[in-house]
Structures are given as C-alpha cells and as structure tokens.
Enzyme design. Sequence first.
Site, PDB file in Angstrom:
ATOM      1  N   ASN A  87       0.323  -1.614  -0.072  1.00 52.33           N
ATOM      2  CA  ASN A  87      -0.371  -0.123  -0.008  1.00 52.33           C
ATOM      3  C   ASN A  87       0.720   1.135   0.214  1.00 52.33           C
ATOM      4  O   ASN A  87       0.490   2.094  -0.323  1.00 52.33           O
ATOM      5  CB  ASN A  87      -1.096   0.091   1.421  1.00 52.33           C
ATOM      6  CG  ASN A  87      -1.366   0.994   1.329  1.00 52.33           C
ATOM      7  OD1 ASN A  87      -2.536   2.064   0.725  1.00 52.33           O
ATOM      8  ND2 ASN A  87      -1.198   2.090   2.476  1.00 52.33           N
ATOM      9  N   TYR A 154       4.962   8.774 -11.489  1.00 50.36           N
ATOM     10  CA  TYR A 154       4.042   8.278 -10.504  1.00 50.36           C
ATOM     11  C   TYR A 154       3.029   7.453 -11.199  1.00 50.36           C
ATOM     12  O   TYR A 154       2.575   5.967 -11.347  1.00 50.36           O
ATOM     13  CB  TYR A 154       2.627   9.497  -9.869  1.00 50.36           C
ATOM     14  CG  TYR A 154       2.198   8.443  -8.681  1.00 50.36           C
ATOM     15  CD1 TYR A 154       1.799   7.809  -8.073  1.00 50.36           C
ATOM     16  CD2 TYR A 154       0.018   9.116  -9.021  1.00 50.36           C
ATOM     17  CE1 TYR A 154       1.251   7.236  -6.924  1.00 50.36           C
ATOM     18  CE2 TYR A 154      -0.630   8.130  -8.622  1.00 50.36           C
ATOM     19  CZ  TYR A 154      -0.122   7.884  -7.682  1.00 50.36           C
ATOM     20  OH  TYR A 154      -1.425   7.038  -6.622  1.00 50.36           O
ATOM     21  N   LYS A 158       3.277   3.033 -10.982  1.00 51.61           N
ATOM     22  CA  LYS A 158       1.872   2.033 -11.040  1.00 51.61           C
ATOM     23  C   LYS A 158       1.838   1.242 -12.384  1.00 51.61           C
ATOM     24  O   LYS A 158       1.354   0.082 -11.696  1.00 51.61           O
ATOM     25  CB  LYS A 158       0.496   3.338 -10.857  1.00 51.61           C
ATOM     26  CG  LYS A 158       1.047   3.590  -9.628  1.00 51.61           C
ATOM     27  CD  LYS A 158       1.027   3.293  -8.614  1.00 51.61           C
ATOM     28  CE  LYS A 158       0.712   3.518  -6.634  1.00 51.61           C
ATOM     29  NZ  LYS A 158       1.066   3.103  -5.783  1.00 51.61           N
ATOM     30  N   VAL A 189      -9.328   8.696  -3.052  1.00 52.04           N
ATOM     31  CA  VAL A 189      -9.902   8.512  -1.651  1.00 52.04           C
ATOM     32  C   VAL A 189      -9.196  10.249  -0.709  1.00 52.04           C
ATOM     33  O   VAL A 189      -7.555   9.799  -1.437  1.00 52.04           O
ATOM     34  CB  VAL A 189      -9.415   7.424  -0.647  1.00 52.04           C
ATOM     35  CG1 VAL A 189      -9.373   7.026   0.064  1.00 52.04           C
ATOM     36  CG2 VAL A 189      -9.449   6.045  -1.933  1.00 52.04           C
ATOM     37  N   THR A 191      -6.775  11.309   1.456  1.00 49.76           N
ATOM     38  CA  THR A 191      -5.627  10.767   1.911  1.00 49.76           C
ATOM     39  C   THR A 191      -4.172  11.742   2.225  1.00 49.76           C
ATOM     40  O   THR A 191      -5.035  12.982   1.378  1.00 49.76           O
ATOM     41  CB  THR A 191      -4.698   9.708   1.358  1.00 49.76           C
ATOM     42  OG1 THR A 191      -4.543  10.310  -0.113  1.00 49.76           O
ATOM     43  CG2 THR A 191      -5.487   8.399   1.144  1.00 49.76           C
TER      44      THR A 191
END
Length: 250
Positions: A87, A154, A158, A189, A191
């Site tokens: 994660n 990024y 990923k 999300v 975060t």
Amino acid sequence: MNVYIITGTSSGIGGAIARHLVEAREGIISISRRENIPLNRIAETNSSFFRHFTFDLTRTDKIPELMKNIFASIKDIIPEGIALINNAGTLDPIGPSGNLDPTLIEIHHKTNLLAPAILIDAFIRLSKNLNVNKSILNISSGAAYKPYAGWSNYCSSKAGLDMLTRSIAMEQSDEAFPVRIISLAPGIVETSMQQKIRATSAEQFPMQKKFADLYENRGLSEPDAVAARIIPLIFSDQPESGTVSDLRYL
C-alpha cells in the site's frame, strides 16, 4: 486467523485496512516509517496478534532481511492464510520532467515499484512451502493507465506495478502452493496524497483544479469505506490472480 503484512500503515488506506483487521482480531504485521499508536492500543485492548516494524522502504537492500525477521516473528503461528498488501506510496516529485530533483525521482521509484518488487520476491520465497491461502494485493492507481502531465513518475511506477502483478501471476500458475496476486486501483480517496495535490500549483500539475473541485463537491471516498470494500477481496477467488482492477467498478 489470517496474517496480513501491510505497508504504509501510519495513515490513509493502509491505516484504515489495518484498523479494520485489528478490530476483527486478525493478525497484523505493519510496516511504516511512523508507528500508528491507535493501532497498538486497539490490539492491546482486544489481545490481537500485532507486530510493528519501523522501516523506510527506500532502504531496498534491507528489505530481504526485514522479511526474514517478519516470517521469523510468525513461525509459531499456523495461519489460515497469509497476505502481503503493498500500500505504501508517494506522489513526489510532481512537475514536468526537466525540472525535477533526481534524488526525489530515485526515492519515488524505490518506494512505489522497487520496494514492492523486492517485498513480493521475498514473500514468495519465504512462503513457498506453506500450504495455506497466500495472497498479494498491490494498491495501484488509475494513473497507471491514464497519463497525467506532472505525474510522469507516478504514472510509470504504478504502470510498472500492474505489469509486475500480471507477470508474477503467470509464474505462480504452475506452483504447487501458488500465491494469488492482484492489483487494485482504489479510486480517488481523501488521504494525505490528495491534500498534497490540492496544495500543488497548476504549473506543476495542470489537472490540480479537477481534484480540488472533487474535494469541494464531496467527490472523494473516505479511507474507512474503501478499506471495508478492499478487505473481502484479499482472500477471495475474485478478481482472479493477475487481474488489474478498479475498485469503483467491482
């Protein structure tokens, strides 16, 4: 009892997954640079199996030793299943290529791709002879298949994680005690990563306003709700091993 090895448990999705599982009295091995004190308190209250390893995942050369220590810590447990949840991740550096800090590029790919690859390698090796349910969940992103200006590292890290998932699933298909491995994009999300995006300038990230508007219009998912949907998938038969999915469409 299942045992879950989870990276990035200090906050966000990782922290929420770990909290749900500790409350359910599952076994948790947490890996993060900062200790999540509330997790410790919950585990003490309900006498859950909980171990925390303070560790910086950019120390990739130390990860095999870390995993040996983790498996040694559960040698007296016979779990129904054992899972690795990759994660932990970072968004930095944000900005157009040509204006980035090379050190931050190195840290980024160590955190987002190299560390998961080495963790997976060690997990498969150390659990090879265990005839229990074995599962790996890689937390990916929609940026793995959709390019964004300012997120070149990024997006690429990923995308690499997704291909790692597909390739390893093929390797495991012929094993006597195979490891199921899936990659899952959790959606957008709320975060610390989203907070960082909102604090970024449009020059660094041209799509900044889109994410700021999502926040203003309450278009972001909460970590607890996302964690509650992810957990049942970890030891499920679906999605099948090697699948790259978006949680919003499952």
